[in-house]
Design a protein around this motif. Structure first.
Motif, PDB file in Angstrom:
ATOM      1  N   GLY A 161      -2.409   2.715  15.030  1.00  0.00           N
ATOM      2  CA  GLY A 161      -3.254   3.795  14.529  1.00  0.00           C
ATOM      3  C   GLY A 161      -2.875   4.200  13.115  1.00  0.00           C
ATOM      4  N   ILE A 162      -1.568   4.264  12.832  1.00  0.00           N
ATOM      5  CA  ILE A 162      -1.113   4.597  11.484  1.00  0.00           C
ATOM      6  C   ILE A 162      -1.548   3.515  10.502  1.00  0.00           C
ATOM      7  N   VAL A 163      -1.373   2.259  10.886  1.00  0.00           N
ATOM      8  CA  VAL A 163      -1.753   1.149  10.000  1.00  0.00           C
ATOM      9  C   VAL A 163      -3.256   1.172   9.725  1.00  0.00           C
ATOM     10  N   LEU A 164      -4.059   1.354  10.758  1.00  0.00           N
ATOM     11  CA  LEU A 164      -5.515   1.410  10.562  1.00  0.00           C
ATOM     12  C   LEU A 164      -5.914   2.589   9.685  1.00  0.00           C
ATOM     13  N   ASN A 165      -5.304   3.736   9.907  1.00  0.00           N
ATOM     14  CA  ASN A 165      -5.617   4.913   9.088  1.00  0.00           C
ATOM     15  C   ASN A 165      -5.210   4.696   7.635  1.00  0.00           C
ATOM     16  N   LEU A 166      -4.066   4.065   7.410  1.00  0.00           N
ATOM     17  CA  LEU A 166      -3.636   3.810   6.030  1.00  0.00           C
ATOM     18  C   LEU A 166      -4.543   2.802   5.338  1.00  0.00           C
ATOM     19  N   LEU A 167      -5.066   1.836   6.094  1.00  0.00           N
ATOM     20  CA  LEU A 167      -6.004   0.880   5.505  1.00  0.00           C
ATOM     21  C   LEU A 167      -7.335   1.532   5.138  1.00  0.00           C
ATOM     22  N   LEU A 168      -7.741   2.536   5.900  1.00  0.00           N
ATOM     23  CA  LEU A 168      -9.010   3.212   5.627  1.00  0.00           C
ATOM     24  C   LEU A 168      -8.865   4.387   4.655  1.00  0.00           C
ATOM     25  N   THR A 169      -7.638   4.733   4.284  1.00  0.00           N
ATOM     26  CA  THR A 169      -7.425   5.877   3.397  1.00  0.00           C
ATOM     27  C   THR A 169      -8.075   5.714   2.020  1.00  0.00           C
ATOM     28  N   PRO A 170      -7.917   4.580   1.312  1.00  0.00           N
ATOM     29  CA  PRO A 170      -8.513   4.500  -0.035  1.00  0.00           C
ATOM     30  C   PRO A 170     -10.034   4.703  -0.072  1.00  0.00           C
ATOM     31  N   PRO A 171     -10.826   4.040   0.789  1.00  0.00           N
ATOM     32  CA  PRO A 171     -12.268   4.288   0.684  1.00  0.00           C
ATOM     33  C   PRO A 171     -12.688   5.696   1.112  1.00  0.00           C
ATOM     34  N   VAL A 172     -12.068   6.237   2.155  1.00  0.00           N
ATOM     35  CA  VAL A 172     -12.458   7.572   2.633  1.00  0.00           C
ATOM     36  C   VAL A 172     -12.033   8.643   1.636  1.00  0.00           C
ATOM     37  N   TYR A 173     -10.799   8.552   1.129  1.00  0.00           N
ATOM     38  CA  TYR A 173     -10.343   9.536   0.152  1.00  0.00           C
ATOM     39  C   TYR A 173     -11.128   9.394  -1.153  1.00  0.00           C
ATOM     40  N   GLY A 174     -11.440   8.164  -1.526  1.00  0.00           N
ATOM     41  CA  GLY A 174     -12.253   7.951  -2.732  1.00  0.00           C
ATOM     42  C   GLY A 174     -13.627   8.584  -2.614  1.00  0.00           C
ATOM     43  N   LEU A 175     -14.246   8.458  -1.442  1.00  0.00           N
ATOM     44  CA  LEU A 175     -15.546   9.095  -1.216  1.00  0.00           C
ATOM     45  C   LEU A 175     -15.432  10.617  -1.266  1.00  0.00           C
TER      46      LEU A 175
END
Length: 174
Positions: free
Chosen positions: A139-153
């Motif tokens: 879950g941590i790995v998946l969340n960290l992978l999705l952090t750049p696009p979500v935070y960028g948006l």
């Protein structure tokens, strides 16, 4: 301030809707990405503790009612998480490049532990091994992978406050 509240509400509403309808049923390597938590990190880091706490409460309440789970459990955990992330953003982390990644990693662990403790307190049977050992690391790995696009948006929709707006948040002494 009012336009930011509408934008933050829309971001969290869409994230909660996607979390409940699609992502809760998705399991990758034993973990589930938490889009709502990522959106909450973006909103709280960019807009502070009040937006984070209010957004966490409303989004958590929406998730609780949509999942037909224990009402208030997710909203309590996300309220505290949104407040903590917002305070980190207000004090030190707003302009740092590592702030979203650090916030996501720490809050993913704290939300999992918080939900586990609350389930235990109300008498639900939850496997700590399943939550903390089997699903937490993926879950941590998946969340960290999705952090750049979500935070960028989130950063694109909620432009960072300028220095003039920040001076109204914290009264400077000296």
């Amino acid at each position: 301030m009012g336009v930011d509240a509408v934008k933050a509400g829309a971001i969290l509403f869409v994230a909660a809707l996607l979390q409940v309808t699609v992502l809760n049923r998705l399991s990758i390597l034993g973990g589930t990405p938490d889009l709502l938590l990522l959106a909450l990190v973006g909103v709280a880091l960019l807009r502070g503790s009040i937006f984070g706490a209010a957004g966490g409460f409303c989004a958590g309440l929406m998730v609780d009612t949509a999942d037909l789970g224990t009402l208030g459990l997710t909203s309590l955990v996300l309220t505290v998480a949104g407040y903590w992330i917002g305070r980190y953003g207000e004090t030190t982390g707003r302009d740092r490049a590592h702030a979203p990644f650090l916030s996501v990693a720490v809050v993913t662990v704290l939300v999992a532990v918080g939900q586990l403790v609350l389930h235990f307190m109300i008498g639900d049977h939850v496997s700590a091994r399943l939550v903390l050992l089997d699903a937490l690391v993926p879950g941590i790995v998946l969340n960290l992978l999705l952090t750049p696009p979500v935070y960028g948006l989130c950063r694109r929709l909620l432009r960072p406050a300028g220095w003039g707006e920040l001076s109204r948040e914290v009264r400077l002494l000296g």
